[in-house]
Design a protein around this motif. Sequence first.
Motif, mmCIF file in Angstrom:
data_model
loop_
_atom_site.group_PDB
_atom_site.id
_atom_site.type_symbol
_atom_site.label_atom_id
_atom_site.label_comp_id
_atom_site.label_asym_id
_atom_site.label_seq_id
_atom_site.Cartn_x
_atom_site.Cartn_y
_atom_site.Cartn_z
ATOM 1 N N PHE A 167 0.849 -1.185 0.000
ATOM 2 C CA PHE A 167 0.000 0.000 0.000
ATOM 3 C C PHE A 167 0.888 1.239 0.000
ATOM 4 C CE2 PHE A 167 -2.540 -3.407 1.629
ATOM 5 C CZ PHE A 167 -3.771 -3.210 1.023
ATOM 6 N N LEU A 168 0.680 2.090 -0.987
ATOM 7 C CA LEU A 168 1.478 3.305 -1.135
ATOM 8 C C LEU A 168 0.570 4.524 -1.091
ATOM 9 C CD1 LEU A 168 3.726 2.191 -4.126
ATOM 10 C CD2 LEU A 168 4.263 2.068 -1.692
ATOM 11 N N GLY A 169 1.085 5.586 -0.553
ATOM 12 C CA GLY A 169 0.342 6.840 -0.518
ATOM 13 C C GLY A 169 1.290 7.995 -0.707
ATOM 14 N N PRO A 170 0.749 9.202 -0.633
ATOM 15 C CA PRO A 170 1.621 10.357 -0.718
ATOM 16 C C PRO A 170 2.579 10.347 0.466
ATOM 17 C CG PRO A 170 -0.713 10.989 -0.633
ATOM 18 C CD PRO A 170 -0.632 9.540 -0.409
ATOM 19 N N PRO A 171 3.770 10.802 0.373
ATOM 20 C CA PRO A 171 4.369 11.430 -0.797
ATOM 21 C C PRO A 171 5.033 10.441 -1.758
ATOM 22 C CG PRO A 171 5.890 11.645 1.010
ATOM 23 C CD PRO A 171 4.646 10.932 1.547
ATOM 24 N N VAL A 172 5.197 9.178 -1.371
ATOM 25 C CA VAL A 172 5.913 8.230 -2.233
ATOM 26 C C VAL A 172 5.239 8.094 -3.590
ATOM 27 C CG1 VAL A 172 6.656 5.825 -2.499
ATOM 28 C CG2 VAL A 172 6.906 6.959 -0.288
#
Length: 117
Positions: free
Chosen positions: A26-31
């Motif tokens: 699971f990725l989110g901001p800022p990545v």
Amino acid sequence: MAIDVPDESASLHLGNHIRGVHWMNFLGPPVLTELGGVEALRERLRSPGTTVQPLPDGRAVVMLGIEPDAGDVTQSSVLPAYRELASVLDPWMYFHGDTRPSVDAEAQRRWERRFLD
């Protein structure tokens, strides 16, 4: 199936870093923003079975196949989809290093970097 549950102090050290590469990521901001968003990430991940699905609020889930893969070093290269995602996420990877005195720091480093080295 195994679930990686970090120790309670992990959030003190992670910041905007990712703990590792897993079957579901699971990725989110800022990545995700720095990667250029869902479409840009999809274009960088070419392994068969890898999917990148958008989620609300600028987030996404990356799945490395339809089910977890334990790998088999005697049959083929070691989890190529996992290696591919690890190389894309390398700038954001968090490594414990020698922060846990009861653990062999070099063995810990090798394990945490197993998809990169």
